[in-house]
Every structure is written in structure tokens, then in C-alpha cells.
Scaffold this motif. Structure first.
Motif, PDB file in Angstrom:
ATOM      1  N   PHE A  34      60.161 -25.504 -35.845  1.00 15.51           N
ATOM      2  CA  PHE A  34      58.881 -25.409 -36.512  1.00 15.51           C
ATOM      3  C   PHE A  34      58.019 -26.269 -37.412  1.00 15.51           C
ATOM      4  CE2 PHE A  34      59.451 -21.217 -34.433  1.00 15.51           C
ATOM      5  CZ  PHE A  34      61.193 -21.145 -34.243  1.00 15.51           C
ATOM      6  N   TYR A  36      54.762 -26.280 -40.174  1.00 17.41           N
ATOM      7  CA  TYR A  36      54.069 -25.470 -41.391  1.00 17.41           C
ATOM      8  C   TYR A  36      53.264 -26.251 -41.941  1.00 17.41           C
ATOM      9  CZ  TYR A  36      56.578 -20.966 -39.662  1.00 17.41           C
ATOM     10  OH  TYR A  36      57.232 -20.053 -38.991  1.00 17.41           O
ATOM     11  N   LEU A  44      52.518 -20.724 -46.179  1.00 16.23           N
ATOM     12  CA  LEU A  44      52.849 -20.988 -44.559  1.00 16.23           C
ATOM     13  C   LEU A  44      52.264 -20.672 -43.631  1.00 16.23           C
ATOM     14  CD1 LEU A  44      55.093 -21.893 -47.092  1.00 16.23           C
ATOM     15  CD2 LEU A  44      56.537 -22.726 -44.876  1.00 16.23           C
ATOM     16  N   ARG A  94      66.275 -23.257 -36.719  1.00 20.19           N
ATOM     17  CA  ARG A  94      67.138 -22.275 -36.369  1.00 20.19           C
ATOM     18  C   ARG A  94      67.971 -22.573 -34.818  1.00 20.19           C
ATOM     19  NH1 ARG A  94      63.601 -17.153 -35.788  1.00 20.19           N
ATOM     20  NH2 ARG A  94      63.560 -16.245 -37.779  1.00 20.19           N
TER      21      ARG A  94
ATOM     22  N   SER B  33      61.049 -11.458 -43.949  1.00 20.85           N
ATOM     23  CA  SER B  33      61.854 -11.631 -44.424  1.00 20.85           C
ATOM     24  C   SER B  33      61.018 -12.119 -45.277  1.00 20.85           C
ATOM     25  CB  SER B  33      61.780 -12.859 -43.564  1.00 20.85           C
ATOM     26  OG  SER B  33      62.991 -13.122 -42.761  1.00 20.85           O
ATOM     27  N   TYR B  35      60.445 -14.572 -49.513  1.00 24.38           N
ATOM     28  CA  TYR B  35      61.908 -16.194 -49.669  1.00 24.38           C
ATOM     29  C   TYR B  35      60.936 -16.408 -51.050  1.00 24.38           C
ATOM     30  CZ  TYR B  35      62.376 -17.671 -44.694  1.00 24.38           C
ATOM     31  OH  TYR B  35      62.992 -17.463 -43.531  1.00 24.38           O
ATOM     32  N   PHE B  45      65.749 -18.603 -49.055  1.00 25.61           N
ATOM     33  CA  PHE B  45      65.856 -17.399 -48.437  1.00 25.61           C
ATOM     34  C   PHE B  45      66.195 -16.084 -48.988  1.00 25.61           C
ATOM     35  CE2 PHE B  45      65.950 -14.211 -45.075  1.00 25.61           C
ATOM     36  CZ  PHE B  45      67.680 -13.485 -44.852  1.00 25.61           C
ATOM     37  N   GLU B  48      66.234  -9.989 -45.545  1.00 29.76           N
ATOM     38  CA  GLU B  48      65.295  -9.758 -43.760  1.00 29.76           C
ATOM     39  C   GLU B  48      65.566  -8.608 -43.291  1.00 29.76           C
ATOM     40  OE1 GLU B  48      66.930  -9.612 -40.502  1.00 29.76           O
ATOM     41  OE2 GLU B  48      65.041  -9.863 -39.611  1.00 29.76           O
ATOM     42  N   ARG B  55      69.498  -7.390 -42.701  1.00 31.56           N
ATOM     43  CA  ARG B  55      70.445  -7.806 -42.097  1.00 31.56           C
ATOM     44  C   ARG B  55      70.793  -8.472 -41.809  1.00 31.56           C
ATOM     45  NH1 ARG B  55      67.460  -8.699 -36.042  1.00 31.56           N
ATOM     46  NH2 ARG B  55      65.808  -8.955 -37.192  1.00 31.56           N
ATOM     47  N   ASN B  56      70.311  -9.315 -43.325  1.00 28.73           N
ATOM     48  CA  ASN B  56      70.030 -10.583 -43.600  1.00 28.73           C
ATOM     49  C   ASN B  56      69.941 -10.910 -45.476  1.00 28.73           C
ATOM     50  OD1 ASN B  56      71.392 -12.562 -40.767  1.00 28.73           O
ATOM     51  ND2 ASN B  56      69.126 -11.326 -40.682  1.00 28.73           N
ATOM     52  N   GLY B  97      62.838 -10.762 -35.089  1.00 30.32           N
ATOM     53  CA  GLY B  97      63.199 -11.816 -36.273  1.00 30.32           C
ATOM     54  C   GLY B  97      64.264 -12.758 -35.377  1.00 30.32           C
ATOM     55  N   GLN B  98      64.890 -12.221 -34.192  1.00 35.24           N
ATOM     56  CA  GLN B  98      65.882 -12.936 -32.899  1.00 35.24           C
ATOM     57  C   GLN B  98      65.251 -14.176 -32.641  1.00 35.24           C
ATOM     58  OE1 GLN B  98      67.908 -10.989 -31.510  1.00 35.24           O
ATOM     59  NE2 GLN B  98      67.811  -9.348 -32.171  1.00 35.24           N
ATOM     60  N   VAL B  99      66.022 -15.255 -32.564  1.00 35.06           N
ATOM     61  CA  VAL B  99      65.130 -16.936 -32.402  1.00 35.06           C
ATOM     62  C   VAL B  99      64.846 -16.774 -30.668  1.00 35.06           C
ATOM     63  CG1 VAL B  99      67.216 -18.777 -32.364  1.00 35.06           C
ATOM     64  CG2 VAL B  99      66.993 -17.436 -33.647  1.00 35.06           C
ATOM     65  N   PRO B 100      63.784 -16.668 -30.294  1.00 37.51           N
ATOM     66  CA  PRO B 100      62.930 -17.795 -31.566  1.00 37.51           C
ATOM     67  C   PRO B 100      62.022 -17.740 -31.984  1.00 37.51           C
ATOM     68  CG  PRO B 100      63.154 -18.095 -29.053  1.00 37.51           C
ATOM     69  CD  PRO B 100      63.384 -17.449 -29.046  1.00 37.51           C
ATOM     70  N   ASP B 101      61.941 -15.884 -32.504  1.00 40.37           N
ATOM     71  CA  ASP B 101      60.603 -15.681 -33.362  1.00 40.37           C
ATOM     72  C   ASP B 101      59.721 -16.407 -34.023  1.00 40.37           C
ATOM     73  OD1 ASP B 101      61.192 -11.732 -33.380  1.00 40.37           O
ATOM     74  OD2 ASP B 101      60.315 -13.792 -31.477  1.00 40.37           O
ATOM     75  N   THR B 102      58.424 -16.858 -33.374  1.00 39.03           N
ATOM     76  CA  THR B 102      57.712 -17.199 -35.466  1.00 39.03           C
ATOM     77  C   THR B 102      57.310 -16.444 -36.115  1.00 39.03           C
ATOM     78  OG1 THR B 102      56.869 -18.988 -33.310  1.00 39.03           O
ATOM     79  CG2 THR B 102      55.849 -18.633 -35.636  1.00 39.03           C
ATOM     80  N   GLN B 103      58.051 -17.194 -37.122  1.00 38.07           N
ATOM     81  CA  GLN B 103      57.532 -16.507 -38.660  1.00 38.07           C
ATOM     82  C   GLN B 103      56.542 -16.617 -39.137  1.00 38.07           C
ATOM     83  OE1 GLN B 103      61.050 -17.194 -41.994  1.00 38.07           O
ATOM     84  NE2 GLN B 103      61.637 -15.426 -40.890  1.00 38.07           N
ATOM     85  N   TYR B 104      55.406 -15.991 -39.163  1.00 39.53           N
ATOM     86  CA  TYR B 104      54.206 -15.829 -39.713  1.00 39.53           C
ATOM     87  C   TYR B 104      53.693 -15.824 -41.422  1.00 39.53           C
ATOM     88  CZ  TYR B 104      52.535 -16.612 -35.319  1.00 39.53           C
ATOM     89  OH  TYR B 104      52.865 -16.877 -34.098  1.00 39.53           O
ATOM     90  N   PHE B 105      53.471 -16.207 -42.284  1.00 38.44           N
ATOM     91  CA  PHE B 105      53.613 -15.989 -43.540  1.00 38.44           C
ATOM     92  C   PHE B 105      52.303 -15.306 -44.264  1.00 38.44           C
ATOM     93  CE2 PHE B 105      57.772 -18.089 -44.876  1.00 38.44           C
ATOM     94  CZ  PHE B 105      58.692 -18.351 -43.972  1.00 38.44           C
TER      95      PHE B 105
END
Lengths: 114, 114
Positions: A34, A36, A44, A94, B33, B35, B45, B48, B55-56, B97-105
Motif C-alpha cells: 500500500f 498512503y 493518511l 501486509r 485500528s 496508531y 500500532f 485493533e 483482536r490485535n 480487517g482481514q488481509v488484503p483490506d485497505t485501511q482508511y484513516f
């Protein structure tokens, strides 16, 4: 374990010139990568991602990135830089079989001067 | 869809106080998540949450805690604030939250500890 490196703290280019921001990664399995961008005092913003398929990924604002498995790289590129592209750029990885949580690089400050 | 929102945007606290930050994810996103971003350490990090469960977890002391509500909104709490807790706190959401989800901030909360 997964890791990512952005070898340049800062990149300077002239407006209108092509730009490249470098990223290399290390994962055990297949990588999900990714990019950002972060503007001052902002969160981000997602630019693009590589999951599988075509090694050249196109993203927002004219940016693209090239996945190179043999060199374990995912460099961000733009054919013609704009002053407004000046910002902090983060690469993240990831591992397909690994953690849900991406590992981010330390960021590269891009400065585009007129 | 509305993006990730974080409140407040800015906070000033003194050492020893505690603080609660709030994050509303993108509608439909169930993973949130957190950060911490500082100039010296980059993006680190914190934790999450998914479906109200942590979970993490990153490598932060127990003074940092969080929770997620049934509507996926999340809060993080920092107790007994220290000067070193001054940072930009970023929240990111993704669908699962699973791979390969994109995180948006989100835009972040700037915390200053005096």
C-alpha cells in the motif's frame, strides 16, 4: 515477520519532472502493498495498493507504483510532479499469511519545487 | 460515504491527567485500528478492534486502552498522561480487517501533554 523500508527520508524534484519514492519490503509469503500520502496535520490518505495481478498499479492523483518481486520493491511514481504533491508518503506491507496489521515505513518527505 | 471521523481534533492536557479519544469508522466497516504517530517513532500500532473485541495489540503500556461499541465506533483512553504521549493519534477503519483490506484513516487527534 514483515518489514518495509523507505530508504530516503526526503526526495526533492522540480515541478514537471518525474518523481519516484522508493519502498522495499520483506515478507514470508505473498505481499500486499500500500501507499498512503499525508499532508500536514492530516491523516493518511490511501493512494493505491497491490494485491495480485498486473505489476503496474494505478492510483489516485496520477500516481502509480510498480511491483517488482525479484527486487522486493514497490516504488511510487508519477510522470510529472506538481507542487501540490509535496507531502509525506508512506509505504505499508501486509503478509498474505501473516498479521492483519500492516507494517508502515518511516515515511519519505517529497518536496516539489517550482 | 462519509469518511472516518475523529474527535476531538486537538487536545491539550497536563501530565497525570487522562484522556479519551473517539473514532467513528466508515459506515459498514467493522474493524478499527489505532496508531500513534510521532516524528521520532513514525507510525506505531496501538490496537485493533473487531466486533467489540480487541483482536490485535501493539507494544504499548497498559495505560493505553480502548474499546469498541456495537455500532463499531471506538474509543481509546490514555491514563496518567506523560510528556512522551504527545502525538498525533490516528484511527483507521476497514471492512473486516482481514488481509488484503485497505485501511482508511481519519484526520487524527493531536494530543499535547504539558
Amino acid at each position: 515477520a514483515q518489514s518495509v523500508a523507505q530508504p530516503e527520508d526526503q526526495v526533492k524534484v522540480a515541478e514537471g519532472n518525474p518523481l519516484t519514492v522508493k519502498c522495499t519490503y520483506s515478507v514470508s509469503g505473498n505481499p500486499y502493498l500500500f501507499w498512503y500520502v499525508q499532508y500536514p496535520n492530516r491523516g493518511l490518505q490511501f493512494l493505491l495498493k497491490y494485491i495480485t495481478g498486473d505489476n503496474l498499479v494505478k492510483g489516485s492523483y496520477g500516481f502509480e507504483a510498480e511491483f517488482n518481486k525479484s527486487q522486493t520493491s514497490f516504488h511510487l511514481k508519477k510522470p510529472s510532479a506538481l507542487v501540490s504533491d509535496s507531502a509525506l508518503y508512506f509505504c505499508a506491507v501486509r503478509d498474505e499469511g501473516g498479521s492483519y496489521i500492516p507494517t508502515f515505513g518511516r515515511g519519505t518527505s517529497l518536496i516539489v519545487h517550482p | 460515504k462519509a469518511g472516518v471521523t475523529q474527535t476531538p481534533r486537538y487536545l491539550i492536557k497536563t501530565r497525570g491527567q487522562q484522556v479519551t479519544l473517539s473514532c467513528s469508522p466508515i459506515s459498514g466497516h467493522r474493524s478499527v485500528s489505532w496508531y500513534q504517530q510521532t516524528p521520532g517513532q513514525g507510525l506505531q500500532f496501538l490496537f485493533e478492534y473487531f466486533s467489540e473485541t480487541q483482536r490485535n495489540k501493539g507494544n504499548f503500556p497498559g495505560r493505553f486502552s480502548g474499546r469498541q461499541f456495537s455500532n463499531s465506533r471506538s474509543e481509546m483512553n490514555v491514563s496518567t498522561l506523560e510528556l512522551g504521549d504527545s502525538a498525533l493519534y490516528l484511527c483507521a477503519s476497514s471492512e473486516t480487517g482481514q488481509v488484503p483490506d485497505t485501511q482508511y484513516f481519519g484526520p487524527g487527534t493531536r494530543l499535547t501533554v504539558l
